[in-house]
Design a protein around this motif. Structure first.
Motif, mmCIF file in Angstrom:
data_model
loop_
_atom_site.group_PDB
_atom_site.id
_atom_site.type_symbol
_atom_site.label_atom_id
_atom_site.label_comp_id
_atom_site.label_asym_id
_atom_site.label_seq_id
_atom_site.Cartn_x
_atom_site.Cartn_y
_atom_site.Cartn_z
ATOM 1 N N ALA A 1 -7.012 7.414 1.435
ATOM 2 C CA ALA A 1 -6.218 7.453 0.213
ATOM 3 C C ALA A 1 -6.204 8.882 -0.308
ATOM 4 O O ALA A 1 -7.224 9.584 -0.246
ATOM 5 N N THR B 1 0.829 -1.202 0.000
ATOM 6 C CA THR B 1 0.000 0.000 0.000
ATOM 7 C C THR B 1 0.867 1.257 0.000
ATOM 8 O O THR B 1 1.787 1.387 0.806
ATOM 9 N N VAL C 1 -7.572 2.833 0.368
ATOM 10 C CA VAL C 1 -6.116 2.985 0.388
ATOM 11 C C VAL C 1 -5.624 3.090 -1.042
ATOM 12 O O VAL C 1 -6.287 2.642 -1.981
ATOM 13 N N GLU C 2 -4.463 3.715 -1.196
ATOM 14 C CA GLU C 2 -3.840 3.812 -2.510
ATOM 15 C C GLU C 2 -2.918 2.613 -2.698
ATOM 16 O O GLU C 2 -2.005 2.391 -1.896
ATOM 17 N N ILE D 1 -7.030 3.460 -6.437
ATOM 18 C CA ILE D 1 -7.716 3.568 -5.154
ATOM 19 C C ILE D 1 -8.504 2.292 -4.911
ATOM 20 O O ILE D 1 -9.345 1.905 -5.730
#
Length: 405
Positions: A83, A30, A363-364, A73
Motif C-alpha cells: 500500500a 482495492t 493494501v489501500e 490502509i
C-alpha cells in the motif's frame, strides 16, 4: 424549448446517478478512487454574445473527475501486498506497456514474477553495486524460486581468548586430536566446499613452552589441513603479535568438489588472564538455499531470504507521479494510462521528494465514503424527478395551447 432543457437535465441527472452508482459498487475495490460529476450551464450564444434576457438552454456534463485522496490502509496476510501511504502510483508492465495503479494486491506467477491479478508485472529499479539502485532503468521484479548456487568457504574469522595461565604442554608430548591431554582448548566451525557440502573445521590450541606462544592445529573432517600447524605469538598486553591471515590448503574433499583453500584471520584472538572463550566464529561460504520469504521495507527495497541464511536485494519498487492525475486515462482494473493531459510521468523512490512510503503486507482500500454517496444518490434522484416534472408541466402547457379554439 423547455422539453430540450428538461431533457438535458434528465441526462445530466442520469449521468450523476451512474457515477454515484459506480462509486457505491466499488466501495470495496482495492485502490479504487471515487469520482464526481461536474456540470456547466448551457446558453445559446450568438456572435455578439448572450443577451441579458436570454434563458438558459439546459445543462451538460463538463467532466467526471476522480478524487485521488488517500484511502485507508488495511493489513493482509500476504507479504507481497503493498500500500502507498502518500502520493504516487505503482508502475506495472502490461505486455511491455507501462500502466499505473494504486492497487497493491500482488502475487507470484509460475515463473516467479510479481504480478497483479491481471498478470501485469511490477516494475523495480534494479540493484547496482555499493547498495545503490539504477533509477534510470525499469525491470520486472522476479523472485528466484529454484535452488540458489552454493559458495565455497574461502575465508574465516576466529576470535577466541586463550587463557594466559593455561598449563604448558611439553614439547615431547606429540599432538593427537583424539587425546585431550595433548592440547589445551579447541573450537569448531562449519565450512562449505564448492558443492555446498558442509565440513567441520576444528581448531586445536596448544600452549607452547615459549612464553606468549601457542600452536594452532587445523583439522577438517578429522584430517589435518595442509599448512597446519601454525604458531600464534602474543604481545605482553595479550594482543596478537602477527595479524596476517594464515592460509591452509588445498584441503581435499570426498564429495567430488574442488579442494578447499581457507584463510583464517586470528587478529581478534587474545591471550588474557580469563578463561578460554569463543568470542566470534564466522566464514563466508554457504550451502544451496531455497527461497523462504521476502521483505519489503518502507522505502520499497525488496530483499529475498533463503534457507541458507543468505539475503539478496532484488530491487527497489519504482513509483510514478503526474502533474495532473485527473488527466490520466482510466483503463479499468484499477489502473490508469499516461496521456498528454496528465503530463509526463516522474519516476522516483518511496519516501523521497513527494512520493509516499510503502507499507508491506497491506493494501489501500477504496476512498469512497458510502454514507456520502447515499446522500448524493438521493440528490441525483430528486434532480431527475424535478426535471421529469418540468417535462410534465411543459406537456400540460402545450396541451392547453392546442386545445384553444
Amino acid at each position: 424549448m423547455s422539453f430540450r432543457t428538461a431533457l438535458s437535465g434528465l441526462n445530466a441527472a442520469q449521468t450523476d446517478l451512474n457515477v454515484t452508482g459506480n462509486n457505491i459498487a466499488n466501495a470495496s475495490t482495492t485502490g479504487f478512487k471515487g469520482s464526481r460529476t461536474e456540470f456547466v450551464d448551457v446558453y445559446a450564444a450568438s456572435f455578439l454574445g448572450v443577451g441579458s434576457t436570454t434563458p438558459g438552454s439546459g445543462v451538460r456534463v463538463s467532466a467526471i473527475t476522480q478524487d485521488f485522496s488517500q484511502g485507508n490502509i488495511e493489513f493482509t496476510s500476504n507479504n507481497l501486498d503493498m500500500a502507498i501511504n502518500g502520493d504516487g502510483f505503482f508502475v506495472l508492465s502490461d505486455n511491455g506497456a507501462n500502466i499505473y495503479s494504486r492497487s497493491g494486491s500482488f502475487h507470484l506467477d509460475r515463473n516467479g514474477y510479481v504480478v497483479n491479478n491481471q498478470d501485469a508485472r511490477m516494475q523495480v529499479f534494479p540493484a547496482a553495486s555499493g547498495g545503490n539502485f539504477d533509477t534510470g532503468v525499469l525491470s520486472d521484479l522476479q523472485l528466484q524460486t529454484s535452488e540458489g548456487a552454493p559458495a565455497a568457504t574461502t575465508a574465516a574469522t576466529v576470535a577466541v581468548n586463550l587463557p594466559a595461565a593455561a598449563a604448558v604442554i611439553p614439547a615431547v608430548t606429540p599432538f593427537n586430536p583424539n587425546d585431550p591431554a595433548t592440547y589445551n582448548n579447541s573450537s569448531s566451525l562449519v565450512v562449505y566446499d564448492s558443492l555446498g557440502t558442509a565440513h567441520t573445521a576444528t581448531n586445536y590450541f596448544r600452549k607452547d613452552p615459549v612464553v606468549n606462544s601457542w600452536t594452532s592445529y587445523i583439522y577438517v573432517d578429522g584430517v589435518q589441513a595442509p599448512g597446519s600447524p601454525d604458531t600464534l605469538a602474543f604481545n605482553p598486553d595479550g594482543t596478537l603479535a602477527t595479524v596476517t591471515p594464515l592460509n591452509y590448503g588445498p584441503i581435499p574433499t570426498t564429495t567430488g568438489a574442488l579442494p578447499i583453500n581457507l584463510a583464517i584471520n586470528y587478529s581478534a584472538t587474545t591471550q588474557f588472564g580469563s578463561a578460554f572463550a569463543v568470542n566470534a566464529l564466522s566464514q563466508d561460504g554457504y550451502a544451496t538455499g531455497r527461497l523462504t520469504g521476502i521483505n519489503i521495507d518502507s522505502t520499497g527495497i525488496v530483499s529475498a531470504r533463503y534457507t541458507n541464511g543468505q539475503s539478496n536485494i532484488l530491487g527497489k519498487v519504482a513509483m510514478a507521479s503526474f502533474a495532473n492525475s485527473n488527466g490520466l486515462n482510466q483503463l479499468g482494473d484499477t489502473s490508469w494510462g499516461e496521456t498528454f493531459t496528465s503530463g509526463d510521468r516522474v519516476l522516483g523512490e518511496a519516501g523521497r521528494g513527494t512520493f509516499g512510503l510503502i507499507q508491506s503486507g497491506a493494501v489501500e482500500s477504496s476512498n469512497v465514503d458510502v454514507a456520502e454517496q447515499l446522500v448524493n444518490l438521493i440528490t441525483a434522484q430528486r434532480n431527475y424527478q424535478a426535471n421529469a416534472q418540468v417535462i410534465s408541466t411543459e406537456d400540460t402547457v402545450t396541451q392547453t395551447i392546442i386545445n384553444i379554439r
